[in-house]
Design a protein around this motif. Sequence first.
Motif, mmCIF file in Angstrom:
data_model
loop_
_atom_site.group_PDB
_atom_site.id
_atom_site.type_symbol
_atom_site.label_atom_id
_atom_site.label_comp_id
_atom_site.label_asym_id
_atom_site.label_seq_id
_atom_site.Cartn_x
_atom_site.Cartn_y
_atom_site.Cartn_z
ATOM 1 N N ILE A 171 -5.201 -3.482 13.830
ATOM 2 C CA ILE A 171 -4.041 -4.361 14.013
ATOM 3 C C ILE A 171 -3.440 -4.726 12.661
ATOM 4 C CG2 ILE A 171 -3.342 -6.680 14.746
ATOM 5 C CD1 ILE A 171 -5.350 -6.341 17.078
ATOM 6 N N ASP A 172 -4.298 -5.040 11.691
ATOM 7 C CA ASP A 172 -3.817 -5.407 10.360
ATOM 8 C C ASP A 172 -3.094 -4.242 9.691
ATOM 9 O OD1 ASP A 172 -3.664 -7.485 8.358
ATOM 10 O OD2 ASP A 172 -5.000 -6.231 7.157
ATOM 11 N N LEU B 13 -1.548 -1.713 11.189
ATOM 12 C CA LEU B 13 -0.304 -1.407 11.892
ATOM 13 C C LEU B 13 0.772 -2.479 11.697
ATOM 14 C CD1 LEU B 13 -1.803 0.073 15.156
ATOM 15 C CD2 LEU B 13 -0.785 1.304 13.228
ATOM 16 N N ARG B 14 0.385 -3.704 11.415
ATOM 17 C CA ARG B 14 1.364 -4.783 11.249
ATOM 18 C C ARG B 14 1.922 -4.874 9.837
ATOM 19 N NH1 ARG B 14 -0.116 -10.274 14.074
ATOM 20 N NH2 ARG B 14 1.997 -10.574 13.357
ATOM 21 N N ASN B 15 1.311 -4.194 8.871
ATOM 22 C CA ASN B 15 1.743 -4.301 7.476
ATOM 23 C C ASN B 15 2.343 -2.989 6.987
ATOM 24 O OD1 ASN B 15 0.886 -7.047 6.556
ATOM 25 N ND2 ASN B 15 -1.046 -6.313 7.403
ATOM 26 N N GLU B 16 3.075 -3.083 5.883
ATOM 27 C CA GLU B 16 3.708 -1.914 5.273
ATOM 28 C C GLU B 16 2.865 -1.435 4.099
ATOM 29 O OE1 GLU B 16 6.408 -0.326 6.346
ATOM 30 O OE2 GLU B 16 6.461 -1.705 8.037
ATOM 31 N N LYS C 289 -0.587 4.166 5.219
ATOM 32 C CA LYS C 289 -0.834 3.588 6.540
ATOM 33 C C LYS C 289 -1.515 4.621 7.444
ATOM 34 C CE LYS C 289 1.911 0.694 8.764
ATOM 35 N NZ LYS C 289 2.971 0.078 9.574
ATOM 36 N N ARG D 89 -1.446 -3.062 0.357
ATOM 37 C CA ARG D 89 -0.284 -3.444 1.172
ATOM 38 C C ARG D 89 0.888 -3.824 0.288
ATOM 39 N NH1 ARG D 89 -2.699 -7.952 5.104
ATOM 40 N NH2 ARG D 89 -3.170 -8.789 3.078
ATOM 41 N N ARG E 263 5.332 -8.905 0.995
ATOM 42 C CA ARG E 263 6.659 -9.244 1.554
ATOM 43 C C ARG E 263 7.286 -10.388 0.819
ATOM 44 N NH1 ARG E 263 5.746 -8.865 8.051
ATOM 45 N NH2 ARG E 263 4.381 -7.110 7.962
#
Length: 80
Positions: free
Chosen positions: A39-40, A42-45, A51, A77, A80
């Motif tokens: 989950i971590d 897939l949720r981050n760039e 990825k 990562r 942001r």
Amino acid sequence: MKPFLIIDPSIHSINGTSMFFMIIAFYIIPFLIVALALIDVLRNEFEGSNKLIWVLVIILMPVLGSILYYFIGRNQRIKR
């Protein structure tokens, strides 16, 4: 002649409470570690194809890959 047993099954029994904690320790906790790592990821760039690489590492080596991601991959990562 009675066969020699190293471990006598009549001595070692597993009751319901022990089985419950074994299920948690060997199935639920590793599943949660892997799920949270995926989950971590897939949720981050990430830069480039990092990825995809981390998803493959976590899927192919679930527990070890998740631990490696938490120690190494989280630093890769994009902030942001």
